[in-house]
Design a protein around this motif. Structure first.
Motif, mmCIF file in Angstrom:
data_model
loop_
_atom_site.group_PDB
_atom_site.id
_atom_site.type_symbol
_atom_site.label_atom_id
_atom_site.label_comp_id
_atom_site.label_asym_id
_atom_site.label_seq_id
_atom_site.Cartn_x
_atom_site.Cartn_y
_atom_site.Cartn_z
ATOM 1 N N GLY A 165 49.262 92.806 121.667
ATOM 2 C CA GLY A 165 48.231 93.743 122.108
ATOM 3 C C GLY A 165 47.350 93.204 123.219
ATOM 4 O O GLY A 165 46.502 93.927 123.744
ATOM 5 N N TRP A 166 47.522 91.935 123.562
ATOM 6 C CA TRP A 166 46.740 91.357 124.662
ATOM 7 C C TRP A 166 47.541 91.412 125.961
ATOM 8 O O TRP A 166 48.750 91.231 125.965
ATOM 9 C CB TRP A 166 46.371 89.895 124.363
ATOM 10 N N ASN A 167 46.836 91.625 127.052
ATOM 11 C CA ASN A 167 47.415 91.591 128.381
ATOM 12 C C ASN A 167 47.563 90.117 128.790
ATOM 13 O O ASN A 167 46.574 89.416 128.915
ATOM 14 C CB ASN A 167 46.465 92.338 129.334
ATOM 15 N N CYS A 168 48.808 89.644 128.938
ATOM 16 C CA CYS A 168 49.036 88.209 129.161
ATOM 17 C C CYS A 168 49.730 87.907 130.480
ATOM 18 O O CYS A 168 50.630 88.636 130.900
ATOM 19 C CB CYS A 168 49.897 87.635 128.038
ATOM 20 N N ILE A 169 49.327 86.829 131.093
ATOM 21 C CA ILE A 169 50.079 86.234 132.201
ATOM 22 C C ILE A 169 50.637 84.922 131.667
ATOM 23 O O ILE A 169 49.876 84.060 131.223
ATOM 24 C CB ILE A 169 49.181 85.992 133.429
ATOM 25 N N VAL A 170 51.962 84.796 131.682
ATOM 26 C CA VAL A 170 52.605 83.636 131.053
ATOM 27 C C VAL A 170 53.152 82.696 132.135
ATOM 28 O O VAL A 170 54.007 83.077 132.927
ATOM 29 C CB VAL A 170 53.735 84.086 130.101
ATOM 30 N N LEU A 171 52.640 81.473 132.151
ATOM 31 C CA LEU A 171 53.034 80.496 133.170
ATOM 32 C C LEU A 171 54.182 79.624 132.670
ATOM 33 O O LEU A 171 54.366 79.460 131.463
ATOM 34 C CB LEU A 171 51.853 79.578 133.511
ATOM 35 N N LYS A 172 54.920 79.044 133.607
ATOM 36 C CA LYS A 172 55.860 78.000 133.223
ATOM 37 C C LYS A 172 55.036 76.800 132.787
ATOM 38 O O LYS A 172 54.008 76.494 133.372
ATOM 39 C CB LYS A 172 56.754 77.630 134.404
ATOM 40 N N PRO A 173 55.480 76.101 131.718
ATOM 41 C CA PRO A 173 54.658 75.012 131.190
ATOM 42 C C PRO A 173 54.783 73.725 132.011
ATOM 43 O O PRO A 173 55.824 73.474 132.611
ATOM 44 C CB PRO A 173 55.231 74.796 129.787
ATOM 45 N N GLY A 174 53.717 72.940 132.002
ATOM 46 C CA GLY A 174 53.806 71.606 132.573
ATOM 47 C C GLY A 174 52.966 71.392 133.811
ATOM 48 O O GLY A 174 52.678 72.327 134.567
ATOM 49 N N GLU A 175 52.594 70.117 134.005
ATOM 50 C CA GLU A 175 51.747 69.705 135.128
ATOM 51 C C GLU A 175 52.384 70.041 136.480
ATOM 52 O O GLU A 175 51.679 70.279 137.462
ATOM 53 C CB GLU A 175 51.485 68.190 135.016
ATOM 54 N N ALA A 176 53.731 70.089 136.522
ATOM 55 C CA ALA A 176 54.418 70.374 137.790
ATOM 56 C C ALA A 176 54.021 71.743 138.333
ATOM 57 O O ALA A 176 54.114 72.008 139.533
ATOM 58 C CB ALA A 176 55.930 70.311 137.599
ATOM 59 N N PHE A 177 53.539 72.631 137.438
ATOM 60 C CA PHE A 177 53.171 73.974 137.869
ATOM 61 C C PHE A 177 51.662 74.117 138.086
ATOM 62 O O PHE A 177 51.157 75.210 138.310
ATOM 63 C CB PHE A 177 53.702 75.013 136.879
ATOM 64 N N LYS A 178 50.941 72.996 137.981
ATOM 65 C CA LYS A 178 49.499 73.055 138.250
ATOM 66 C C LYS A 178 49.284 72.923 139.756
ATOM 67 O O LYS A 178 48.765 71.919 140.250
ATOM 68 C CB LYS A 178 48.785 71.923 137.480
ATOM 69 N N VAL A 179 49.756 73.918 140.467
ATOM 70 C CA VAL A 179 49.736 73.875 141.934
ATOM 71 C C VAL A 179 49.299 75.235 142.479
ATOM 72 O O VAL A 179 49.245 76.240 141.756
ATOM 73 C CB VAL A 179 51.136 73.527 142.497
ATOM 74 N N GLN A 180 49.015 75.233 143.778
ATOM 75 C CA GLN A 180 48.513 76.445 144.419
ATOM 76 C C GLN A 180 49.477 77.622 144.261
ATOM 77 O O GLN A 180 49.037 78.764 144.116
ATOM 78 C CB GLN A 180 48.234 76.155 145.896
#
Lengths: 341, 341
Positions: B51-66
């Motif tokens: 019931g929540w509106n979600c944005i799901v990211l790929k996991p991991g520090e490698a994706f902590k980018v612009q």
């Protein structure tokens, strides 16, 4: 040179009016400063930049995007910029918006100053701490509110300013007069652009008056909960059509102010639309234009000022007195569809 | 549930310890909230997100980018997120760092909250307002300092936490004890990881103690002019080697803390390196490791804490008392070259 200061929530900002570019060295030593400017200014003012570490951007709103920010950050890393580096934006609103944004996010915030090079930047864009970039057709969708440490006004930068840019800047000056300063509106009614171009003293006074008018509004409402919203007069519809039709910012908000006058007549008893339209025309600005009203409304729905089912719209009660009114989106849609072309 | 509040420079932050995820609905209505999480959490805790509106990211520090930030912003635009939207980051430090950053820049700042899902995020990463992304090998080179509005602690999220992540979190807990809390250090000496995994009450107390320890340090020095820098104990060298060798954050700062203990012995008369090393080992953390000391120093030179010719380095005078010392870069280079492997 005339120094003024304004105290914002977390910072005092110093303004150096009628100053010389060389004064920059006192405000930010050459060794630990990186100047951000664009190709046009860099070429037109080559001498001024001698000995300064510069990042030169491609000119124009089309480059006010994240890719430019990414590139500036790469260059800052390469140049060894650290937390003690000062970023100085020398240019128009695009340059100061990008510079302020990068300074806000690089190493979580470094010192920054602006040397505005256009009328628009001097009286509006470089003041108040709003910065950021466009995302697709949405203007300034990403950014922060963070004050610069100083602004340096060197009017000699205006020597090479194209006519279209003078007109652009006067759109914001007329805006200021409409929402807050009847006396300035009357002065503008009695003059023409050429008068200010020739009379440096009158121009200097006008720039200082506008810079201080905006600064005082922002000082009292930095995070736009109240009166700062008045500065959006003409900008809601203006922003919507600016990118759609590749209008200059001044042209877009002039059309937006004209539309806002009509909404003001319908909703706030405003009776001086013709007088505003006359001054806008007198300074070379478009007022009525053919554009796709429905498409504009679709873009406008994404405006940051929208609040779910209504929009905070800036109207005029009379010249010199702007007000903010919540207009339900469906009513706004009808009003915009019925605007005269 | 236990509620605590901290007053930061521009915002009060509410902490809900030992709470249930369903409480989120009271803090941020489903209709005007967007949750940001990653694939691992989204799958492991599927029921919670219904019931929540979600944005799901790929996991991991490698994706902590612009690029991830760009993608989140596109999705926010598409979902019609506006100035009244609340962003809630449910996850570890990568998720809360990105969520806090996007909330700081989207429409120049929208409301935001965190539901930390790892020990590391609960005691450290989600606290204090630092957010941002990595640029190349430089960690958190871009970001802001901006407090969330609330933190919700639901310890049931830890049920699926892998062992490596428990160890990761205890590296920061040991760090806190080293710089500020001798009594906690002694408690840690007398226990093992399995004790905290099994004793929920002891774990809850430890998490609250660490969250409040960090919050109090940040409350007094939000913009890191003084004591907040103590929290960087082990992080200067740690950050340098973390991306170079794809270490976990806990492993990297454990090696960094060990190195900092040796520097503390050389520069601040610290005599308890072995005791710190023993506790780190006891919680499954590496202490001495072979790495390219020269290459690490080259990366470290770009650290945000560098100030031209010296580096603010966090040392220990004794266990429970961290200090910040300026070390000239050439001296630091020698000291790092001579570190035991």
């Amino acid at each position: 040179m005339q120094k003024k200061s304004c105290q914002f929530s977390s910072k005092k900002v110093d303004y150096y009016f009628d100053a010389d570019f060389t004064m920059l060295e006192k405000l930010a030593g050459k060794e630990h400063t990186v100047i951000i400017t664009d190709e046009n200014i860099f070429q037109a003012q080559a001498k001024k930049f001698k000995g300064w570490n510069c990042i030169v951007l491609k000119p124009g709103e089309a480059f006010k995007v994240q890719a430019t920010v990414d590139s500036v950050i790469e260059q800052l890393i390469e140049s060894g910029a650290d937390r003690k580096t000062t970023l100085v934006g020398v240019g128009g609103g695009v340059v100061t918006d990008i510079t302020g944004y990068v300074a806000a996010i690089y190493m979580r915030g470094i010192r920054c100053g602006f040397v505005p090079s256009t009328i628009l930047a001097m009286v509006d864009a470089s003041i108040g701490g709003k910065n950021g970039v466009d995302v697709g057709i949405y203007k300034n969708l990403v950014g922060t509110i963070r004050q610069p440490d100083f602004l340096l006004y060197d009017y000699s930068l205006l020597k090479t300013l194209p006519d279209a840019e003078w007109i652009n800047g006067f759109a914001e000056i007329i805006k200021h007069s409409c929402i807050r300063d009847l006396a300035m509106f009357k002065e503008l009614e009695s003059k023409k652009l050429n008068f200010y171009k020739k009379d440096k003293s009158a121009l200097g006074k006008l720039i200082l008056r506008n810079a201080m008018l905006k600064s005082k509004v922002v000082e009292k409402d930095e995070f736009e909960q109240g009166d700062r919203r008045l500065l959006n007069f003409g900008h809601t519809l203006g922003h919507a059509i600016e990118n759609m039709y590749e209008l200059s910012h001044g042209q877009a908000i002039s059309i937006g102010m004209t539309a806002a006058c009509h909404l003001s007549a319908a909703l706030a008893g405003f009776k001086e639309t013709e007088r505003v339209v006359k001054v806008l025309s007198q300074y070379g600005l478009p007022t009525y234009a053919e554009y796709d009203h429905n498409a504009a409304f679709e873009v406008l729905k994404k405006d940051k000022k929208k609040e779910r089912t209504s929009m905070n719209y800036v109207l005029l009660e009379k010249i010199g007195k702007g007000i903010v009114q919540q207009i339900p989106m469906n009513q706004l849609q009808t009003l915009i569809q019925e605007l005269p072309a």
